[in-house]
Scaffold this active site. Structure first.
Site, PDB file in Angstrom:
ATOM      1  N   TYR A 198       0.819  -1.211   0.000  1.00  0.00           N
ATOM      2  CA  TYR A 198       0.000   0.000   0.000  1.00  0.00           C
ATOM      3  C   TYR A 198       0.848   1.254   0.000  1.00  0.00           C
ATOM      4  O   TYR A 198       2.063   1.203   0.231  1.00  0.00           O
ATOM      5  CB  TYR A 198      -0.958  -0.006   1.194  1.00  0.00           C
ATOM      6  CG  TYR A 198      -0.339   0.341   2.542  1.00  0.00           C
ATOM      7  CD1 TYR A 198       0.486  -0.544   3.221  1.00  0.00           C
ATOM      8  CD2 TYR A 198      -0.590   1.579   3.147  1.00  0.00           C
ATOM      9  CE1 TYR A 198       1.037  -0.217   4.465  1.00  0.00           C
ATOM     10  CE2 TYR A 198      -0.053   1.912   4.385  1.00  0.00           C
ATOM     11  CZ  TYR A 198       0.762   1.009   5.033  1.00  0.00           C
ATOM     12  OH  TYR A 198       1.302   1.335   6.248  1.00  0.00           O
ATOM     13  N   ARG A 209       8.116   3.957  -4.834  1.00  0.00           N
ATOM     14  CA  ARG A 209       8.261   3.044  -3.691  1.00  0.00           C
ATOM     15  C   ARG A 209       7.322   1.845  -3.842  1.00  0.00           C
ATOM     16  O   ARG A 209       7.688   0.716  -3.493  1.00  0.00           O
ATOM     17  CB  ARG A 209       8.000   3.782  -2.378  1.00  0.00           C
ATOM     18  CG  ARG A 209       8.300   2.892  -1.170  1.00  0.00           C
ATOM     19  CD  ARG A 209       8.255   3.655   0.135  1.00  0.00           C
ATOM     20  NE  ARG A 209       6.931   4.162   0.413  1.00  0.00           N
ATOM     21  CZ  ARG A 209       6.635   4.998   1.397  1.00  0.00           C
ATOM     22  NH1 ARG A 209       7.596   5.406   2.223  1.00  0.00           N
ATOM     23  NH2 ARG A 209       5.411   5.423   1.583  1.00  0.00           N
ATOM     24  N   ARG A 249      -6.725 -20.888  -1.557  1.00  0.00           N
ATOM     25  CA  ARG A 249      -5.724 -20.749  -0.495  1.00  0.00           C
ATOM     26  C   ARG A 249      -4.605 -21.767  -0.671  1.00  0.00           C
ATOM     27  O   ARG A 249      -4.835 -22.985  -0.611  1.00  0.00           O
ATOM     28  CB  ARG A 249      -6.371 -20.920   0.884  1.00  0.00           C
ATOM     29  CG  ARG A 249      -5.375 -20.683   2.015  1.00  0.00           C
ATOM     30  CD  ARG A 249      -6.037 -20.706   3.389  1.00  0.00           C
ATOM     31  NE  ARG A 249      -5.062 -20.343   4.421  1.00  0.00           N
ATOM     32  CZ  ARG A 249      -4.285 -21.224   5.046  1.00  0.00           C
ATOM     33  NH1 ARG A 249      -4.375 -22.516   4.773  1.00  0.00           N
ATOM     34  NH2 ARG A 249      -3.405 -20.813   5.949  1.00  0.00           N
ATOM     35  N   LYS A 281       6.523  -1.866   2.050  1.00  0.00           N
ATOM     36  CA  LYS A 281       5.304  -1.317   2.665  1.00  0.00           C
ATOM     37  C   LYS A 281       4.133  -2.287   2.495  1.00  0.00           C
ATOM     38  O   LYS A 281       3.279  -2.120   1.612  1.00  0.00           O
ATOM     39  CB  LYS A 281       5.000   0.064   2.065  1.00  0.00           C
ATOM     40  CG  LYS A 281       4.095   0.923   2.955  1.00  0.00           C
ATOM     41  CD  LYS A 281       4.160   2.365   2.522  1.00  0.00           C
ATOM     42  CE  LYS A 281       3.129   3.255   3.198  1.00  0.00           C
ATOM     43  NZ  LYS A 281       3.228   3.337   4.642  1.00  0.00           N
ATOM     44  N   GLU A 337      11.816   3.013  14.392  1.00  0.00           N
ATOM     45  CA  GLU A 337      10.893   4.036  13.876  1.00  0.00           C
ATOM     46  C   GLU A 337       9.605   4.016  14.687  1.00  0.00           C
ATOM     47  O   GLU A 337       9.439   3.195  15.595  1.00  0.00           O
ATOM     48  CB  GLU A 337      10.609   3.813  12.384  1.00  0.00           C
ATOM     49  CG  GLU A 337      10.014   2.466  12.065  1.00  0.00           C
ATOM     50  CD  GLU A 337       9.835   2.204  10.575  1.00  0.00           C
ATOM     51  OE1 GLU A 337       9.734   3.163   9.783  1.00  0.00           O
ATOM     52  OE2 GLU A 337       9.787   1.024  10.205  1.00  0.00           O
ATOM     53  N   LEU A 341      10.991   1.645   7.230  1.00  0.00           N
ATOM     54  CA  LEU A 341      10.456   2.074   5.945  1.00  0.00           C
ATOM     55  C   LEU A 341      11.127   3.399   5.581  1.00  0.00           C
ATOM     56  O   LEU A 341      11.178   4.315   6.404  1.00  0.00           O
ATOM     57  CB  LEU A 341       8.943   2.286   6.031  1.00  0.00           C
ATOM     58  CG  LEU A 341       8.333   2.637   4.680  1.00  0.00           C
ATOM     59  CD1 LEU A 341       8.216   1.400   3.793  1.00  0.00           C
ATOM     60  CD2 LEU A 341       6.975   3.279   4.837  1.00  0.00           C
TER      61      LEU A 341
HETATM   62  N1  PDD Z   1       2.811   5.188   7.205  1.00  0.00           N
HETATM   63  N2  PDD Z   1       7.518   4.141   8.771  1.00  0.00           N
HETATM   64  C1  PDD Z   1       6.399   3.401   8.795  1.00  0.00           C
HETATM   65  C2  PDD Z   1       6.424   2.096   9.514  1.00  0.00           C
HETATM   66  C3  PDD Z   1       5.239   3.849   8.147  1.00  0.00           C
HETATM   67  O1  PDD Z   1       4.130   3.097   8.165  1.00  0.00           O
HETATM   68  C4  PDD Z   1       5.247   5.103   7.497  1.00  0.00           C
HETATM   69  C5  PDD Z   1       4.048   5.655   6.783  1.00  0.00           C
HETATM   70  C6  PDD Z   1       6.440   5.853   7.509  1.00  0.00           C
HETATM   71  C7  PDD Z   1       6.562   7.189   6.814  1.00  0.00           C
HETATM   72  O2  PDD Z   1       6.509   7.059   5.422  1.00  0.00           O
HETATM   73  P1  PDD Z   1       5.966   8.245   4.499  1.00  0.00           P
HETATM   74  O3  PDD Z   1       6.758   9.437   4.868  1.00  0.00           O
HETATM   75  O4  PDD Z   1       6.235   7.786   3.120  1.00  0.00           O
HETATM   76  O5  PDD Z   1       4.488   8.419   4.821  1.00  0.00           O
HETATM   77  C8  PDD Z   1       7.562   5.335   8.145  1.00  0.00           C
HETATM   78  C9  PDD Z   1       1.593   5.601   6.559  1.00  0.00           C
HETATM   79  C10 PDD Z   1       1.364   7.068   6.618  1.00  0.00           C
HETATM   80  C11 PDD Z   1       0.427   4.775   7.078  1.00  0.00           C
HETATM   81  O6  PDD Z   1       0.645   3.584   7.243  1.00  0.00           O
HETATM   82  O7  PDD Z   1      -0.675   5.298   7.281  1.00  0.00           O
END
Ligand code: PDD
Length: 284
Positions: free
Chosen positions: A33, A52, A100, A148, A180, A204
Site C-alpha cells: 500500500y 516506492r 488458499r 510497505k 521508527e 520504511l
Molecule cells: N505510514 N515508517 C512506517 C512504519 C510507516 O508506516 C510510514 C508511513 C512511515 C513514513 O513514510 P511516508 O513518509 O512515506 O508516509 C515510516 C503511513 C502514513 C500509514 O501507514 O498510514
C-alpha cells in the site's frame, strides 16, 4: 459517511465495494500500500509514492507493476468525487483472489486494486501544535520493514499498548536502538545535528523523510543517518516524527522523560513550515 471508493477499475459507494474472502490480502496479508497526502485538493509527492510501490512489488515478486498514469487518474478522481481538500488517499494492491495455497498464484492472476480517501486536518491539528508523547516498545516486526506491506498487526498492537499507557504513539526499539514509530519515521536533534536511522531493511524509507532531509540541508543543518538509543533520544534537544499523515510533528516526551522543556522544538517548527511550503509547491 458515504464515500466513493475505487475497486478494480470502478468507482462505487463504499458500502457497495466488495472483495472476495479468498483475496490474498485477507488470507496472507499479501498486499502492498501507499498513503499519499492531499493539500488544497492536490497530491503531495505522488511520483515518489509510485516509485516506492514499484519497489515493494518488485521485492515481493509481484509479476508486473501498476500503470502510474492510471493510478494518478484514479487518485485525482477520488479527490474530486469526494470533494477532498485536505487528507489522504490510501491505495492498496493485493496479489488478488486465488485458492488458499502458500505458493504464489499464477503470474496472470489479476491483482485487487482498492483505494479510498480520508479527510484529516494535516496542517492545523493538536499534535502538530502541542507535540506528542511516545512510549518505547520492542520492535517485533519481521525483517523486511523496508517493504510497505499491509502486515500491520504489530504496529497496531504497539500503538494500542502506548495508548493504554496514556501515550500518543510508540517508538519501536531493536537491539537498544530506536528503529521508527508505528507509522512514521523517528528523528532527534543533538548538538545541532539532525539524526534519523539509516534506511536499511529494518525501517520504511519514508517519502516525507527524504523531503524533510532536503529541507534540513537547505536550512544548513547537518544530518546524520545513524542509529540512536532511547537515552540519546531522551537527552536530545528536540525530537519529531515524519510521515504523509503527520508531516513533521514534534515529540515532547519519551517514556518518563521530557524533551528539553517539554514543548515543541524551535527547529522542528521551522522544518515543518519549510516542508509544508515545499509540499504545496510540488503538489499536483
Ligand atoms: N505510514 N515508517 C512506517 C512504519 C510507516 O508506516 C510510514 C508511513 C512511515 C513514513 O513514510 P511516508 O513518509 O512515506 O508516509 C515510516 C503511513 C502514513 C500509514 O501507514 O498510514
Amino acid at each position: 459517511m458515504n464515500r466513493i471508493v475505487y475497486l478494480n477499475g470502478e468507482y462505487v459507494e463504499e458500502t457497495k465495494a466488495k472483495v472476495s474472502i479468498f483475496d490474498r490480502a485477507l488470507l496472507f496479508s499479501d498486499a502492498l500500500y501507499e498513503v499519499t497526502s492531499v493539500l488544497d485538493g492536490k497530491l503531495i509527492d505522488f511520483d515518489n509514492h509510485m516509485k516506492r510501490l514499484d519497489r515493494s512489488m518488485s521485492e515481493l515478486k509481484y509479476p508486473r507493476m501498476l500503470n502510474h498514469d492510471e493510478i494518478k487518474i484514479l487518485h485525482k478522481e477520488l479527490v474530486k468525487k469526494n470533494n477532498l481538500n485536505e487528507g489522504t488517499v490510501y491505495l492498496q494492491v493485493s496479489r488478488g483472489v486465488a485458492e488458499r495455497s502458500f505458493d504464489f498464484p499464477d503470474s496472470e492472476n489479476d491483482f485487487t486494486v482498492t483505494a479510498f480517501t480520508q479527510e484529516k486536518d494535516l496542517i492545523n491539528n493538536k499534535s502538530a501544535l502541542e507535540g506528542i508523547s511516545v512510549m518505547t516498545i520492542e520492535d517485533n516486526r519481521w525483517g523486511r520493514c523496508d517493504i510497505k506491506t499491509v502486515q500491520l498487526l504489530y504496529p497496531s498492537f504497539a500503538k494500542f499498548c502506548a495508548s493504554q499507557e496514556g501515550f500518543d504513539d510508540a517508538w519501536m526499539v531493536r537491539n537498544g536502538n530506536v528503529t521508527e514509530g508505528t507509522s512514521n519515521n523517528a528523528w532527534i536533534i543533538r548538538n545541532g545535528t539532525v539524526i534519523t536511522r539509516q534506511a536499511d531493511n529494518l525501517i520504511l524509507k519514508g517519502i516525507t523523510r527524504e523531503a524533510v532531509a532536503e529541507c534540513a540541508k537547505e536550512l544548513n543543518y547537518k544530518i546524520d543517518f545513524k542509529n540512536f538509543t532511547i537515552s540519546e533520544a531522551q537527552s536530545a534537544s528536540e525530537a519529531f516524527i515524519t510521515s504523509a499523515t503527520t508531516f513533521v510533528t514534534p515529540v515532547i516526551k519519551i517514556n518518563n522523560a521530557k524533551i528539553s522543556d517539554g514543548s515543541p522544538g524551535k527547529f522542528t517548527k521551522l522544518l515543518r513550515e519549510k516542508y509544508i511550503e515545499k509540499a504545496r509547491k510540488i503538489a499536483i
